[in-house]
Design a protein around this motif. Structure first.
Motif, PDB file in Angstrom:
ATOM      1  N   GLU A  10     -77.365  -9.687 -45.283  1.00 44.03           N
ATOM      2  CA  GLU A  10     -76.255  -9.529 -46.639  1.00 44.03           C
ATOM      3  C   GLU A  10     -74.615  -9.540 -45.888  1.00 44.03           C
ATOM      4  N   ASP A  11     -74.606  -8.681 -44.850  1.00 44.19           N
ATOM      5  CA  ASP A  11     -73.397  -9.023 -44.229  1.00 44.19           C
ATOM      6  C   ASP A  11     -72.719 -10.185 -43.860  1.00 44.19           C
ATOM      7  N   ALA A  12     -73.641 -10.918 -43.250  1.00 49.39           N
ATOM      8  CA  ALA A  12     -73.316 -12.434 -43.001  1.00 49.39           C
ATOM      9  C   ALA A  12     -73.012 -13.133 -43.995  1.00 49.39           C
ATOM     10  N   ILE A  13     -73.593 -13.073 -44.914  1.00 51.77           N
ATOM     11  CA  ILE A  13     -73.592 -13.846 -46.224  1.00 51.77           C
ATOM     12  C   ILE A  13     -72.218 -13.388 -47.045  1.00 51.77           C
ATOM     13  N   LYS A  14     -71.819 -12.067 -46.964  1.00 51.07           N
ATOM     14  CA  LYS A  14     -70.527 -11.849 -47.380  1.00 51.07           C
ATOM     15  C   LYS A  14     -69.410 -12.290 -46.742  1.00 51.07           C
ATOM     16  N   GLU A  15     -69.464 -12.269 -45.464  1.00 52.99           N
ATOM     17  CA  GLU A  15     -68.280 -12.641 -44.686  1.00 52.99           C
ATOM     18  C   GLU A  15     -68.286 -14.076 -44.643  1.00 52.99           C
ATOM     19  N   LEU A  16     -69.470 -14.785 -44.808  1.00 54.77           N
ATOM     20  CA  LEU A  16     -69.398 -16.387 -44.834  1.00 54.77           C
ATOM     21  C   LEU A  16     -68.658 -16.694 -46.157  1.00 54.77           C
ATOM     22  N   GLU A  17     -69.016 -16.009 -47.376  1.00 58.12           N
ATOM     23  CA  GLU A  17     -68.321 -16.221 -48.520  1.00 58.12           C
ATOM     24  C   GLU A  17     -66.753 -15.939 -48.486  1.00 58.12           C
ATOM     25  N   LYS A  18     -66.195 -14.886 -47.689  1.00 56.05           N
ATOM     26  CA  LYS A  18     -64.861 -14.815 -47.409  1.00 56.05           C
ATOM     27  C   LYS A  18     -64.345 -15.920 -46.818  1.00 56.05           C
ATOM     28  N   VAL A  19     -65.064 -16.488 -45.677  1.00 60.06           N
ATOM     29  CA  VAL A  19     -64.348 -17.642 -44.730  1.00 60.06           C
ATOM     30  C   VAL A  19     -64.495 -18.764 -45.761  1.00 60.06           C
ATOM     31  N   VAL A  20     -65.274 -19.048 -46.664  1.00 58.92           N
ATOM     32  CA  VAL A  20     -65.257 -20.252 -47.347  1.00 58.92           C
ATOM     33  C   VAL A  20     -64.099 -20.190 -48.242  1.00 58.92           C
ATOM     34  N   GLY A  21     -63.850 -18.882 -48.950  1.00 63.14           N
ATOM     35  CA  GLY A  21     -62.736 -18.715 -49.979  1.00 63.14           C
ATOM     36  C   GLY A  21     -61.528 -19.049 -49.267  1.00 63.14           C
ATOM     37  N   GLN A  22     -61.145 -18.752 -47.938  1.00 68.45           N
ATOM     38  CA  GLN A  22     -60.050 -18.899 -47.267  1.00 68.45           C
ATOM     39  C   GLN A  22     -59.915 -20.183 -46.977  1.00 68.45           C
ATOM     40  N   LEU A  23     -60.884 -20.975 -46.742  1.00 69.78           N
ATOM     41  CA  LEU A  23     -60.644 -22.397 -46.258  1.00 69.78           C
ATOM     42  C   LEU A  23     -60.541 -23.192 -47.675  1.00 69.78           C
ATOM     43  N   GLU A  24     -61.024 -22.866 -48.779  1.00 71.47           N
ATOM     44  CA  GLU A  24     -60.782 -23.576 -50.196  1.00 71.47           C
ATOM     45  C   GLU A  24     -59.426 -23.327 -50.580  1.00 71.47           C
ATOM     46  N   ARG A  25     -58.849 -22.040 -50.472  1.00 74.71           N
ATOM     47  CA  ARG A  25     -57.596 -21.868 -50.791  1.00 74.71           C
ATOM     48  C   ARG A  25     -56.323 -22.791 -49.980  1.00 74.71           C
ATOM     49  N   GLY A  26     -56.933 -23.066 -48.827  1.00 69.81           N
ATOM     50  CA  GLY A  26     -55.975 -24.197 -48.060  1.00 69.81           C
ATOM     51  C   GLY A  26     -54.595 -23.395 -47.682  1.00 69.81           C
ATOM     52  N   TYR A  37     -63.513 -22.208 -39.621  1.00 74.06           N
ATOM     53  CA  TYR A  37     -64.853 -23.129 -39.808  1.00 74.06           C
ATOM     54  C   TYR A  37     -65.693 -22.850 -38.621  1.00 74.06           C
ATOM     55  N   GLU A  38     -65.413 -22.679 -37.467  1.00 74.63           N
ATOM     56  CA  GLU A  38     -66.213 -22.197 -36.396  1.00 74.63           C
ATOM     57  C   GLU A  38     -67.070 -20.965 -36.767  1.00 74.63           C
ATOM     58  N   ARG A  39     -66.261 -20.015 -37.189  1.00 72.89           N
ATOM     59  CA  ARG A  39     -66.846 -18.557 -37.644  1.00 72.89           C
ATOM     60  C   ARG A  39     -67.731 -18.918 -38.645  1.00 72.89           C
ATOM     61  N   GLY A  40     -67.553 -19.644 -39.783  1.00 70.17           N
ATOM     62  CA  GLY A  40     -68.390 -19.932 -40.815  1.00 70.17           C
ATOM     63  C   GLY A  40     -69.479 -20.557 -40.254  1.00 70.17           C
ATOM     64  N   ALA A  41     -69.650 -21.797 -39.203  1.00 71.12           N
ATOM     65  CA  ALA A  41     -70.659 -22.362 -38.675  1.00 71.12           C
ATOM     66  C   ALA A  41     -71.598 -21.202 -38.114  1.00 71.12           C
ATOM     67  N   ALA A  42     -71.043 -20.358 -37.487  1.00 70.29           N
ATOM     68  CA  ALA A  42     -71.806 -19.312 -36.758  1.00 70.29           C
ATOM     69  C   ALA A  42     -72.793 -18.394 -37.857  1.00 70.29           C
ATOM     70  N   LEU A  43     -71.740 -18.007 -38.698  1.00 67.72           N
ATOM     71  CA  LEU A  43     -72.548 -17.082 -39.923  1.00 67.72           C
ATOM     72  C   LEU A  43     -73.409 -17.724 -40.546  1.00 67.72           C
ATOM     73  N   LYS A  44     -73.347 -19.118 -40.903  1.00 69.46           N
ATOM     74  CA  LYS A  44     -74.480 -20.015 -41.673  1.00 69.46           C
ATOM     75  C   LYS A  44     -75.558 -20.046 -40.851  1.00 69.46           C
ATOM     76  N   ALA A  45     -75.525 -20.010 -39.479  1.00 70.22           N
ATOM     77  CA  ALA A  45     -76.590 -20.026 -38.602  1.00 70.22           C
ATOM     78  C   ALA A  45     -77.232 -18.665 -38.573  1.00 70.22           C
ATOM     79  N   ARG A  46     -76.696 -17.745 -38.447  1.00 68.73           N
ATOM     80  CA  ARG A  46     -77.281 -16.367 -38.665  1.00 68.73           C
ATOM     81  C   ARG A  46     -78.108 -16.184 -39.952  1.00 68.73           C
ATOM     82  N   CYS A  47     -77.117 -16.709 -41.103  1.00 72.39           N
ATOM     83  CA  CYS A  47     -77.988 -16.533 -42.483  1.00 72.39           C
ATOM     84  C   CYS A  47     -79.376 -17.434 -42.289  1.00 72.39           C
ATOM     85  N   GLU A  48     -79.409 -18.525 -41.710  1.00 72.51           N
ATOM     86  CA  GLU A  48     -80.504 -19.371 -41.577  1.00 72.51           C
ATOM     87  C   GLU A  48     -81.673 -18.563 -40.775  1.00 72.51           C
TER      88      GLU A  48
END
Length: 77
Positions: A10-26, A37-48
């Motif tokens: 749950e914590d990893a997915i929330k953090e991943l959502e924040k990262v994606v939001g920041q990247l999407e805003r540009g 992006y690197e943090r997002g990739a690590a969070l995605k791996a943790r969720c998986e």
């Protein structure tokens, strides 16, 4: 990113959502985008990994009379 290793799903997915939001805003600098992006990739791996762990806990193997696996069944079934 050892802090990610201890995160719950749950914590990893929330953090991943924040990262994606920041990247999407540009609205972040290139260097920060790369770090995000690197943090997002690590969070995605943790969720998986946490999802795979949960799947393994939920499924159990039913063994036949000869000891060979016959099927999988829900853990609570």
């Amino acid at each position: 990113m050892s802090d990610i290793d201890g995160m719950s799903f749950e914590d990893a997915i929330k953090e991943l959502e924040k990262v994606v939001g920041q990247l999407e805003r540009g609205d972040v600098a290139l260097d920060e985008s790369i770090a995000l992006y690197e943090r997002g990739a690590a969070l995605k791996a943790r969720c998986e990994a946490k999802l795979k762990e949960a799947e393994e806990k939920v499924a159990k193997i039913t063994l036949g009379a000869d000891g060979a696996p016959e099927k999988t069944a829900p853990l609570d079934g």
